[in-house]
Design a protein around this motif. Structure first.
Motif, PDB file in Angstrom:
ATOM      1  N   LYS A  42      -3.581 -15.457  -7.711  1.00 46.15           N
ATOM      2  CA  LYS A  42      -3.277 -14.260  -6.937  1.00 46.15           C
ATOM      3  C   LYS A  42      -4.501 -13.359  -6.764  1.00 46.15           C
ATOM      4  CE  LYS A  42       1.651 -13.469  -7.875  1.00 46.15           C
ATOM      5  NZ  LYS A  42       2.604 -12.492  -8.495  1.00 46.15           N
ATOM      6  N   SER A  43      -5.344 -13.319  -7.769  1.00 44.93           N
ATOM      7  CA  SER A  43      -6.503 -12.420  -7.747  1.00 44.93           C
ATOM      8  C   SER A  43      -7.467 -12.701  -6.594  1.00 44.93           C
ATOM      9  CB  SER A  43      -7.267 -12.512  -9.068  1.00 44.93           C
ATOM     10  OG  SER A  43      -7.687 -13.848  -9.316  1.00 44.93           O
ATOM     11  N   ASP A  51      -5.086   0.065  -5.603  1.00 44.67           N
ATOM     12  CA  ASP A  51      -3.699   0.450  -5.871  1.00 44.67           C
ATOM     13  C   ASP A  51      -2.719  -0.442  -5.119  1.00 44.67           C
ATOM     14  OD1 ASP A  51      -4.618   2.557  -7.442  1.00 44.67           O
ATOM     15  OD2 ASP A  51      -4.696   3.945  -5.744  1.00 44.67           O
ATOM     16  N   LYS A  79      -2.513  -3.871  -6.849  1.00 39.23           N
ATOM     17  CA  LYS A  79      -1.714  -3.782  -8.077  1.00 39.23           C
ATOM     18  C   LYS A  79      -0.233  -3.598  -7.762  1.00 39.23           C
ATOM     19  CE  LYS A  79      -5.492  -1.900 -10.851  1.00 39.23           C
ATOM     20  NZ  LYS A  79      -6.027  -0.702 -11.548  1.00 39.23           N
ATOM     21  N   LYS A  80       0.058  -2.813  -6.742  1.00 42.00           N
ATOM     22  CA  LYS A  80       1.448  -2.573  -6.354  1.00 42.00           C
ATOM     23  C   LYS A  80       2.164  -3.871  -6.010  1.00 42.00           C
ATOM     24  CE  LYS A  80       4.179  -0.213  -2.796  1.00 42.00           C
ATOM     25  NZ  LYS A  80       4.123   0.694  -1.619  1.00 42.00           N
ATOM     26  N   HIS A  81       1.427  -4.797  -5.393  1.00 36.48           N
ATOM     27  CA  HIS A  81       2.022  -6.069  -4.981  1.00 36.48           C
ATOM     28  C   HIS A  81       1.763  -7.172  -6.007  1.00 36.48           C
ATOM     29  CE1 HIS A  81       3.276  -4.838  -0.909  1.00 36.48           C
ATOM     30  NE2 HIS A  81       2.245  -4.017  -0.976  1.00 36.48           N
ATOM     31  N   ASN A  82       1.316  -6.752  -7.190  1.00 34.19           N
ATOM     32  CA  ASN A  82       1.088  -7.711  -8.281  1.00 34.19           C
ATOM     33  C   ASN A  82       0.180  -8.855  -7.830  1.00 34.19           C
ATOM     34  OD1 ASN A  82       1.389  -8.751 -10.866  1.00 34.19           O
ATOM     35  ND2 ASN A  82       3.175  -9.996 -10.310  1.00 34.19           N
ATOM     36  N   ALA A  83      -0.896  -8.463  -7.143  1.00 35.28           N
ATOM     37  CA  ALA A  83      -1.790  -9.480  -6.580  1.00 35.28           C
ATOM     38  C   ALA A  83      -3.107  -9.573  -7.342  1.00 35.28           C
ATOM     39  CB  ALA A  83      -2.063  -9.165  -5.110  1.00 35.28           C
ATOM     40  N   ASP A  84      -3.080  -9.177  -8.624  1.00 36.24           N
ATOM     41  CA  ASP A  84      -4.317  -9.242  -9.395  1.00 36.24           C
ATOM     42  C   ASP A  84      -4.190 -10.134 -10.630  1.00 36.24           C
ATOM     43  OD1 ASP A  84      -2.561  -7.638 -10.691  1.00 36.24           O
ATOM     44  OD2 ASP A  84      -3.943  -5.961 -11.036  1.00 36.24           O
ATOM     45  N   GLY A  85      -3.190 -10.994 -10.630  1.00 32.22           N
ATOM     46  CA  GLY A  85      -2.973 -11.875 -11.779  1.00 32.22           C
ATOM     47  C   GLY A  85      -3.566 -13.247 -11.589  1.00 32.22           C
ATOM     48  N   GLU A 118      -1.659 -16.086 -11.687  1.00 28.89           N
ATOM     49  CA  GLU A 118      -0.628 -17.018 -11.206  1.00 28.89           C
ATOM     50  C   GLU A 118      -1.135 -17.767  -9.981  1.00 28.89           C
ATOM     51  OE1 GLU A 118       3.851 -16.919  -9.248  1.00 28.89           O
ATOM     52  OE2 GLU A 118       3.041 -15.120 -10.245  1.00 28.89           O
ATOM     53  N   LEU A 151       2.089 -13.312   0.318  1.00 34.93           N
ATOM     54  CA  LEU A 151       1.583 -12.189  -0.472  1.00 34.93           C
ATOM     55  C   LEU A 151       0.592 -11.343   0.336  1.00 34.93           C
ATOM     56  CD1 LEU A 151       1.395 -10.689  -3.165  1.00 34.93           C
ATOM     57  CD2 LEU A 151      -0.382 -12.327  -3.859  1.00 34.93           C
TER      58      LEU A 151
END
Length: 330
Positions: free
Chosen positions: A141-142, A168, A171-177, A179, A189
């Motif tokens: 995702k990152s 921000d 991070k809001k869309h959880n796109a920094d992991g 996975e 995404l």
């Protein structure tokens, strides 16, 4: 003046700027006046913050080179208005010599991409392919962050340094992991992230200075008006007096002079990757060849200079009517 999504500030808009100052009860200090001046100029340039070298040049002119004393000095309304005019003129002159090219990002480019399903699908696929260097068919995702960077201002995405809210949104869309996502999931995404960036930019557009050099013939015209400088450039290239009389090679001599001294003349670099530049040089070469056929075999230095001025003058006209924009490493 605009071109292909770019806005060019060349000083013209500042020539008619309103120089009225707000009511001053007790005068104004030089420091306060500089703040007012910068604000007025920035407002006229769509919120653009002046590049440091232009700001320093304007301050130097308005302060007569004594920045410290100027900032401490007190000015009444009449004096302040006069100084404001000097500051604005200095910025306008600097932009005339070296225009600033910017992109005003307001979300419209992203909106167009998102509205066309095929365009967005192709964009997402290309980004995924470019990022999937090992061809694994999966990306963490990152990598969304890198995808946004690859899109850049040309596709309406500002750099993180100018638009920290991207952090921000990611991070809001959880796109920094870490996975892993397939191509379709990656696109799913990316889409809402771009939608939110477009929305934020629509509410508050930002201006990005582009690393683009403009060739519009202005520098070339200055050289043509300076006989001494032009002759020096000629002597750098045509060293042997006998070459003046080699009429058969005159076209090549002029072309070589233009290529070797292109930067000093304000000519765009001849590059096979830039079709418009190649076409300009082909047009000039054709005119050179035609001119040689119409002239006598003998050629004096004076006749050579006349031919050179004529050709460079035509090049300046072509650049004025069709400016060339070239990426640079400012």
């Amino acid at each position: 003046m605009s071109n292909a999504g770019l806005t060019i500030f060349d000083g013209a808009v500042l020539r008619s700027i309103d120089l009225n100052l707000p009511e001053l009860e007790h005068g104004v200090t030089g420091a306060q006046l500089l703040e007012i001046s910068e604000s007025k100029v920035s407002e006229s340039l769509s919120g653009l913050s002046l590049p440091q070298h232009i700001k320093e040049a304007a301050i130097s002119r308005v302060s007569a080179g004594d920045d410290v004393s100027f900032r401490r000095a007190e000015f009444n309304r009449e004096q302040a208005t006069e100084k404001l005019g000097v500051f604005v003129s200095a910025v306008a002159d600097a932009l005339t010599d070296t225009p600033v090219v910017v992109s005003i990002l307001d979300g419209s480019t992203l909106k167009l991409i998102l509205e066309d399903e095929d365009d967005f699908a192709m964009l997402a696929e290309n980004l995924f392919t470019d990022l999937d260097e090992e061809d694994k068919g999966k990306l963490p995702k990152s990598q969304i962050r890198k995808a946004l960077s690859l899109m850049g201002a040309e596709m309406g995405v500002p750099p993180l340094s100018d638009f920290p809210i991207i952090d921000d949104i990611i991070k809001k869309h959880n796109a920094d992991g870490d996975e892993k996502l397939g191509q379709a999931q990656f696109a799913e995404l990316l889409q809402p992230i771009l939608q939110e960036i477009a929305h934020v930019l629509h509410e508050k557009p930002i201006t990005i200075v582009q690393n683009v050099e403009i060739f519009n013939g202005s520098k070339l015209r200055k050289i043509l008006a300076d006989e001494k400088t032009l002759k020096c450039l000629v002597e750098k290239t045509v060293l042997e007096e006998s070459k003046w009389k080699d009429n058969q090679g005159r076209a090549d001599l002029i072309k070589n002079l233009m290529i070797e001294n292109g930067k000093e003349l304000g000519l765009p670099p001849l590059s096979s990757e830039n079709e418009s530049v190649a076409l300009l040089y082909e047009t000039i070469q054709s005119q050179l060849t035609k001119r040689d056929k119409e002239t006598s075999d003998a050629s004096t230095e004076e006749e050579f200079m006349d031919a050179l001025k004529d050709i460079l003058g035509r090049f300046a006209e072509l650049l004025e009517s069709t400016p060339v924009y070239s990426a640079t490493t400012l």
